[in-house]
Design a protein around this motif. Structure first.
Motif, PDB file in Angstrom:
ATOM      1  N   UNK A 127       7.846 -11.430  -2.280  1.00  0.00           N
ATOM      2  CA  UNK A 127       8.570 -10.416  -1.518  1.00  0.00           C
ATOM      3  C   UNK A 127       8.946  -9.247  -2.415  1.00  0.00           C
ATOM      4  N   UNK A 128       9.244  -8.118  -1.793  1.00  0.00           N
ATOM      5  CA  UNK A 128       9.636  -6.920  -2.526  1.00  0.00           C
ATOM      6  C   UNK A 128      10.621  -6.106  -1.716  1.00  0.00           C
ATOM      7  N   UNK A 129      11.163  -5.027  -2.287  1.00  0.00           N
ATOM      8  CA  UNK A 129      12.170  -4.211  -1.587  1.00  0.00           C
ATOM      9  C   UNK A 129      11.562  -3.393  -0.456  1.00  0.00           C
ATOM     10  N   UNK A 130      12.378  -3.118   0.564  1.00  0.00           N
ATOM     11  CA  UNK A 130      11.920  -2.272   1.666  1.00  0.00           C
ATOM     12  C   UNK A 130      12.003  -0.798   1.294  1.00  0.00           C
ATOM     13  N   UNK A 131      12.915  -0.431   0.413  1.00  0.00           N
ATOM     14  CA  UNK A 131      12.968   0.930  -0.120  1.00  0.00           C
ATOM     15  C   UNK A 131      12.185   0.936  -1.421  1.00  0.00           C
ATOM     16  N   UNK A 132      11.044   1.623  -1.430  1.00  0.00           N
ATOM     17  CA  UNK A 132      10.118   1.577  -2.555  1.00  0.00           C
ATOM     18  C   UNK A 132      10.023   2.931  -3.242  1.00  0.00           C
ATOM     19  N   UNK A 133       9.331   2.930  -4.382  1.00  0.00           N
ATOM     20  CA  UNK A 133       9.008   4.195  -5.034  1.00  0.00           C
ATOM     21  C   UNK A 133       7.545   4.535  -4.769  1.00  0.00           C
ATOM     22  N   UNK A 134       7.190   5.764  -5.031  1.00  0.00           N
ATOM     23  CA  UNK A 134       5.854   6.259  -4.723  1.00  0.00           C
ATOM     24  C   UNK A 134       4.769   5.478  -5.456  1.00  0.00           C
ATOM     25  N   UNK A 135       5.038   5.069  -6.685  1.00  0.00           N
ATOM     26  CA  UNK A 135       4.022   4.376  -7.477  1.00  0.00           C
ATOM     27  C   UNK A 135       3.607   3.055  -6.822  1.00  0.00           C
ATOM     28  N   UNK A 137       4.114   1.991  -3.739  1.00  0.00           N
ATOM     29  CA  UNK A 137       3.668   2.082  -2.350  1.00  0.00           C
ATOM     30  C   UNK A 137       2.348   2.825  -2.193  1.00  0.00           C
ATOM     31  N   UNK A 138       2.091   3.819  -3.052  1.00  0.00           N
ATOM     32  CA  UNK A 138       0.895   4.641  -2.890  1.00  0.00           C
ATOM     33  C   UNK A 138       0.027   4.718  -4.154  1.00  0.00           C
ATOM     34  N   UNK A 139       0.557   5.277  -5.224  1.00  0.00           N
ATOM     35  CA  UNK A 139      -0.268   5.664  -6.362  1.00  0.00           C
ATOM     36  C   UNK A 139      -0.984   4.488  -6.992  1.00  0.00           C
ATOM     37  N   UNK A 140      -0.289   3.372  -7.197  1.00  0.00           N
ATOM     38  CA  UNK A 140      -0.931   2.212  -7.819  1.00  0.00           C
ATOM     39  C   UNK A 140      -2.036   1.639  -6.953  1.00  0.00           C
ATOM     40  N   UNK A 141      -2.003   1.944  -5.651  1.00  0.00           N
ATOM     41  CA  UNK A 141      -3.003   1.429  -4.713  1.00  0.00           C
ATOM     42  C   UNK A 141      -4.127   2.432  -4.481  1.00  0.00           C
ATOM     43  N   UNK A 142      -4.340   3.302  -5.456  1.00  0.00           N
ATOM     44  CA  UNK A 142      -5.452   4.250  -5.409  1.00  0.00           C
ATOM     45  C   UNK A 142      -5.245   5.335  -4.358  1.00  0.00           C
ATOM     46  N   UNK A 176       3.686  -5.323  -7.414  1.00  0.00           N
ATOM     47  CA  UNK A 176       4.714  -5.846  -8.308  1.00  0.00           C
ATOM     48  C   UNK A 176       4.305  -7.212  -8.872  1.00  0.00           C
ATOM     49  N   UNK A 177       3.631  -8.017  -8.075  1.00  0.00           N
ATOM     50  CA  UNK A 177       3.169  -9.317  -8.561  1.00  0.00           C
ATOM     51  C   UNK A 177       2.046  -9.159  -9.573  1.00  0.00           C
ATOM     52  N   UNK A 178       1.099  -8.244  -9.284  1.00  0.00           N
ATOM     53  CA  UNK A 178       0.000  -8.027 -10.228  1.00  0.00           C
ATOM     54  C   UNK A 178       0.497  -7.498 -11.561  1.00  0.00           C
ATOM     55  N   UNK A 179       1.542  -6.676 -11.534  1.00  0.00           N
ATOM     56  CA  UNK A 179       2.066  -6.113 -12.772  1.00  0.00           C
ATOM     57  C   UNK A 179       2.658  -7.176 -13.691  1.00  0.00           C
ATOM     58  N   UNK A 180       3.019  -8.324 -13.124  1.00  0.00           N
ATOM     59  CA  UNK A 180       3.545  -9.403 -13.958  1.00  0.00           C
ATOM     60  C   UNK A 180       2.470 -10.015 -14.841  1.00  0.00           C
ATOM     61  N   UNK A 294      -4.987  -0.326 -12.602  1.00  0.00           N
ATOM     62  CA  UNK A 294      -3.647   0.282 -12.511  1.00  0.00           C
ATOM     63  C   UNK A 294      -2.540  -0.730 -12.764  1.00  0.00           C
ATOM     64  N   UNK A 295      -2.809  -1.984 -12.438  1.00  0.00           N
ATOM     65  CA  UNK A 295      -1.809  -3.037 -12.584  1.00  0.00           C
ATOM     66  C   UNK A 295      -2.002  -3.856 -13.864  1.00  0.00           C
ATOM     67  N   UNK A 296      -2.885  -3.391 -14.750  1.00  0.00           N
ATOM     68  CA  UNK A 296      -3.069  -4.061 -16.029  1.00  0.00           C
ATOM     69  C   UNK A 296      -3.943  -5.284 -15.985  1.00  0.00           C
ATOM     70  N   UNK A 297      -4.858  -5.380 -15.012  1.00  0.00           N
ATOM     71  CA  UNK A 297      -5.765  -6.533 -14.880  1.00  0.00           C
ATOM     72  C   UNK A 297      -7.186  -6.079 -15.212  1.00  0.00           C
ATOM     73  N   UNK A 298      -7.873  -6.845 -16.003  1.00  0.00           N
ATOM     74  CA  UNK A 298      -9.229  -6.520 -16.434  1.00  0.00           C
ATOM     75  C   UNK A 298     -10.192  -6.678 -15.252  1.00  0.00           C
ATOM     76  N   UNK A 299     -10.701  -5.552 -14.734  1.00  0.00           N
ATOM     77  CA  UNK A 299     -11.574  -5.592 -13.555  1.00  0.00           C
ATOM     78  C   UNK A 299     -12.977  -6.091 -13.874  1.00  0.00           C
ATOM     79  N   UNK A 300     -13.320  -6.179 -15.170  1.00  0.00           N
ATOM     80  CA  UNK A 300     -14.635  -6.723 -15.536  1.00  0.00           C
ATOM     81  C   UNK A 300     -14.626  -8.248 -15.563  1.00  0.00           C
ATOM     82  N   UNK A 301     -13.439  -8.820 -15.596  1.00  0.00           N
ATOM     83  CA  UNK A 301     -13.316 -10.286 -15.645  1.00  0.00           C
ATOM     84  C   UNK A 301     -12.833 -10.869 -14.321  1.00  0.00           C
TER      85      UNK A 301
END
Length: 342
Positions: A127-135, A137-142, A176-180, A294-301
């Motif tokens: 779960x996450x907050x209902x009031x979010x920041x732009x990153x 909600x939008x930017x990190x998701x391309x 937020x989960x991927x960033x962990x 964007x979330x720090x996960x290696x997309x080649x792996x």
């Protein structure tokens, strides 16, 4: 002032001599002395006619008079608590009044069932907050700042900080989960979301979603399809058709929308399915490599799939409800229809 003080002394004698024998007599005493049109309030109204240098002295007399009347009333309070003799006439053999049990809202019923289905597949809740920041909600998701796809998710912004907004999807909880960085990830994200929509039978400015995310090594589109096939069969049964249509989402590639034949009209056409016989129930696709990076996960792996669905849409299909607005109108005539489902 002297005349009023003499009246107060006479009333004090009357109060001191008062003896209540019944609750009715006590109530008459309260009305006479302590009621909104009683003697105490009437005498307090005389304060405006007293000279300024006498107000303090007169106020002390008034307060003492009021306290005397209240004390006398409290002295016989047990008569009032006796309840006009009602306690003595209580029939203990009468059956008690039944407690009316409430029921869960239809949105909650479908939400909980969907969660149980995905939990059987190994998904956990994030779960996450209902009031979010732009990153998140939008930017990190391309979805860059001027990306045209943002128009599809117009939302409500917090005035004192333009970077804060009411989330348009629960994908922000996935970010937020991927960033962990704890892989593999297999989560579902239920929650309430907001969009600047015209309210109608099929849309509202707020609704509920369940989104899912699975990231590991060698995840394929076939894994996505079989996961969703299993879900819709467990949710609705097997008496319907399913189709995938190519679609576009900035955060998945390739992307698709999943439709099922309309359970309300049986595929014949109605206002819910826009007279097509098909109802879109979710969007899905393989997580875009840029989102992983964007979330720090290696997309080649790592690869992964994601999906998202509106709980209101699922509920309308499951219970054959034709107007989405009924879910938020708090009409008991509608809600009581679900009293047999706990």
């Amino acid at each position: 002032m002297e005349q009023i003080v003499q009246q107060i002394e006479a009333y004090k004698q009357e109060i001191a001599a008062f003896k209540a024998k019944t609750a009715e007599e006590l109530e008459q005493f309260r009305i006479k002395f302590l009621g909104t049109k009683g003697i105490v309030k009437g005498i307090f109204g005389e304060m405006k006619n007293v000279a300024n240098d006498k107000k303090k002295e007169f106020g002390q007399v008034l307060n003492a008079f009021k306290q005397l009347a209240e004390a006398k009333y409290e002295e016989f309070q047990q008569l009032k608590e006796a309840g006009n003799g009602a306690a003595g006439n209580l029939d203990l053999t009468l059956p008690g009044e039944p407690h009316r049990l409430g029921t869960r809202h239809p949105i909650s019923l479908v939400r909980n069932k969907a969660i149980r289905i995905f939990e059987r597949l190994g998904f956990t809740i994030a779960e996450g907050p209902e009031i979010e920041d732009d990153w998140h909600n939008f930017t990190a998701l391309n979805l860059a700042e001027n990306h045209p796809a943002r128009d599809m998710q117009d939302t409500f912004y917090v005035q004192n900080n333009p970077d804060w907004l009411l989330r348009t999807h629960t994908s922000s909880a996935q970010v937020r989960t991927m960033e962990l960085g704890k892989l593999p990830i297999r989560i579902i994200c239920p929650g309430r979301v907001y969009r600047n929509e015209t309210i109608s039978a099929r849309a509202h400015c707020f609704f509920h979603q369940i989104e899912g995310l699975y990231i590991a090594e060698n995840v394929s589109f076939a894994d996505l399809k079989q996961t969703l096939y299993y879900f819709v069969q467990e949710m609705f049964g097997e008496n319907f058709k399913v189709r995938f249509r190519p679609s576009y989402f900035p955060f998945t590639e390739p992307s698709a929308e999943m439709d099922i034949s309309c359970l309300i009209c049986g595929g014949e056409g109605c206002n819910v399915c826009k007279h097509t016989g098909w109802v879109e129930i979710l969007g899905c696709g393989m997580v875009h490599p840029q989102v992983l990076e964007n979330c720090g996960i290696d997309s080649t792996k790592y690869t992964g799939f994601a999906f998202g669905m509106g709980i209101e849409r699922l509920t309308m299909l499951k219970y054959q409800i034709k107007d989405l607005r009924l879910f938020s109108e708090n009409d008991l005539r509608f809600l009581k229809q679900f009293q047999g489902v706990l």
